[in-house]
Design a protein around this motif. Structure first.
Motif, PDB file in Angstrom:
ATOM      1  N   SER A 137      -4.305  -3.855   9.301  1.00  9.42           N
ATOM      2  CA  SER A 137      -4.869  -2.576   8.891  1.00  9.42           C
ATOM      3  C   SER A 137      -4.598  -1.498   9.943  1.00  9.42           C
ATOM      4  CB  SER A 137      -6.372  -2.734   8.650  1.00  9.42           C
ATOM      5  OG  SER A 137      -6.898  -1.585   8.027  1.00  9.42           O
ATOM      6  N   LYS A 286      -6.553   5.789   1.151  1.00  9.50           N
ATOM      7  CA  LYS A 286      -7.551   4.943   1.800  1.00  9.50           C
ATOM      8  C   LYS A 286      -8.881   5.675   1.751  1.00  9.50           C
ATOM      9  CE  LYS A 286      -8.872   2.616   6.078  1.00  9.50           C
ATOM     10  NZ  LYS A 286      -8.485   2.219   7.447  1.00  9.50           N
ATOM     11  N   THR A 315      -6.567   1.654  -0.852  1.00  9.68           N
ATOM     12  CA  THR A 315      -7.112   0.829   0.214  1.00  9.68           C
ATOM     13  C   THR A 315      -8.594   1.135   0.317  1.00  9.68           C
ATOM     14  OG1 THR A 315      -5.027   0.831   1.456  1.00  9.68           O
ATOM     15  CG2 THR A 315      -7.026   0.240   2.661  1.00  9.68           C
ATOM     16  N   ILE A 361      -6.125  -2.813  -2.093  1.00  9.28           N
ATOM     17  CA  ILE A 361      -6.096  -3.418  -0.761  1.00  9.28           C
ATOM     18  C   ILE A 361      -7.514  -3.364  -0.216  1.00  9.28           C
ATOM     19  CG2 ILE A 361      -5.090  -3.342   1.561  1.00  9.28           C
ATOM     20  CD1 ILE A 361      -2.820  -1.601   0.299  1.00  9.28           C
TER      21      ILE A 361
END
Length: 492
Positions: A137, A286, A315, A361
């Motif tokens: 990550s 994200k 994400t 994710i």
């Protein structure tokens, strides 16, 4: 004897001076009331956070990561045997404890994790096809040292995963091994901005030319500090880091708390489309969920524009995330934990018939095979971890990440501390961690009766309830496979 006498007199003199200073100062009550001996309190307080994990904490009680978790990662990274004897020390009684459902007839004679390929960005000029399950990550150059990034880069190549650059831009150290790289674009556009701090098309094209760059991730928020931008103290902004980020050296690097040009879902999709068109590569976001309403707005907007306009991936970071420096009020109280937000996100995408289009994710304190397997059961396509790989590099949880005094050389730019981290040696540990993780994910999957990890579903895991018995995740969070809100035409 005269030398010893001088030493003794010098020692007594120092004590007298210290005594006078203590009783005359007015800042510290303890030192004023208990001169000299009061200093032991501060010494013990200083070293307490280092000694607690070794002398006082039990195997499974320390936070943010207990000794049992860290020990597993350490053993896995060293390539040591991760089996244990005489039973587990894990308490199965607390509410929320996850257990997997073993099949009466498990997959025979297999342990290795043989995952299928998944394609991200099918509407891109350069889609990304990968079978990687567990990945590194976002940890940016500046937040962590160049030695740490080199170790992660080479470990990712040898272990089999991608490496996320974090919001600090793409450095030569990320690209050094030739591993697959996800380039993150933060709210300050570090490494992707022009002289005015705005997104630079030229910089985007330049980064996209590297064949190792497989995807672009537009960061909206992260687990440690939802609603607040990145914080990099000036002491960590070396000239080289400043060059990578397109900023001035030795000045605090503070990111905005959101992208100035993105204030709604329409502008978000505009930005995703722009980056994807310009680079030809999959582009996603994200984020940390705090509420679910905006997901409906996002999906409705995608429906209006067409399925190709959707982010290629999301994400999802949980409130458990913690690699970034942030105020305690945000770390402790802001955002939803991954256990709640991940099934909620999956369900919304299923309702809008977008689940196959948008890959997920999962991130947020998922550092062991069981935690990764849980995320796959809930519906994630991939898992990414930062602190798990920090442990693989040698992190001892000293909690000094933001101070530039990391004793293991991971989150510091101090040359002396950084030299202790040998990239060649630590890259082997990173690769071992990945391989051990994949192996044990395979063990769990085959014990559940499925041939590969992405065949795990919610029926393969149960969770302890307040009534003292378990309930299937499929019952607690049923997949919403019917009643699609918007029947989007996929073109097939």
């Amino acid at each position: 004897m005269s030398i010893l006498l001088y030493i003794f007199l010098g020692f007594i003199t120092c004590l007298v001076i210290l005594f006078i200073c203590d009783v005359t100062q007015k800042e510290h009550i303890i030192l004023r009331n208990f001169p000299i001996i009061g200093h032991f309190r501060y010494i013990l307080e200083f070293f307490g956070e280092y000694l607690r994990q070794y002398w006082f904490a039990q195997d499974r009680e320390e936070l943010p990561f207990n000794r049992a978790t860290r020990s597993w990662v350490y053993r896995a990274a060293k390539g040591n045997d991760t089996t244990i004897g005489f039973g587990s020390t894990r308490d199965l009684r607390p509410v929320g404890t996850v257990m997997f459902v073993d099949a009466p007839f498990p997959v025979l004679g297999q342990d290795a994790c043989d995952a299928r390929y998944i394609t991200l960005g099918p509407y891109c000029k350069h889609p990304y096809k990968t079978k990687f399950i567990f990945n590194i990550s976002a940890m940016s150059y500046g937040a962590i040292s160049k030695n740490a990034i080199l170790a992660l880069s080479h470990g990712a190549l040898n272990g089999g995963c991608w490496l996320n650059t974090g919001e600090g831009g793409v450095s030569k150290y990320h690209l050094d091994s030739g591993c697959d790289v996800v380039a993150q674009i933060g709210t300050a556009k570090y490494g992707f901005c022009d002289t005015d701090g705005k997104l630079s098309d030229e910089a985007l094209r330049g980064v996209a030319l590297y064949p190792q760059i497989k995807m672009f991730e537009l960061k909206l928020s992260q687990g440690a500090k939802p609603g607040k931008g990145g914080i990099l103290p000036g002491v960590k902004v070396t000239p080289e880091i400043a060059e990578v980020r397109f900023i001035k050296p030795y000045q605090d690097s503070i990111s905005p708390n959101r992208h100035p040009e993105i204030s709604n879902v329409a502008e978000l999709l505009d930005m995703i489309a722009h980056i994807r068109l310009l680079t030809g590569k999959p582009t996603g976001i994200k984020t940390v969920l705090g509420s679910y309403e905006w997901l409906d707005d996002l999906c409705q907007e995608i429906y209006k524009r067409g399925i190709e306009s959707a982010p290629d991936f999301i994400t999802l970071d949980g409130a458990e995330g913690g690699t970034g420096a942030a105020p305690a009020s945000l770390i402790d109280y802001m955002g939803l934990p991954i256990a709640e937000s991940l099934p909620a996100l999956i369900d919304v995408l299923v309702e809008y018939n977008l689940r196959d289009r948008i890959k997920i994710i999962a991130s947020g304190k998922l550092v062991t095979p069981a935690e990764v397997a849980w995320a796959l059961c809930v519906g994630a396509d991939f898992v990414a971890s930062a602190r798990g790989f920090a442990f693989a590099l040698g992190c001892i949880q000293a909690l000094k990440c933001h101070t530039n005094h990391c004793p293991t050389g991971i989150t510091t730019q101090n040359p002396y501390l950084m030299r202790g981290l040998d990239p060649t040696n630590k890259s082997i540990r990173v690769a071992n961690y990945i391989k051990s993780m994949l192996y044990e994910i395979g063990v769990i999957s085959h014990a559940c009766g499925v041939k590969e990890p992405r065949e795990l579903t919610r029926k393969h895991a149960r969770i302890m309830t307040e009534k003292g018995f378990t309930q299937s995740l499929a019952e607690l969070n049923p997949d919403k496979v019917t009643g699609c809100k918007v029947p989007i035409n996929t073109g097939t």
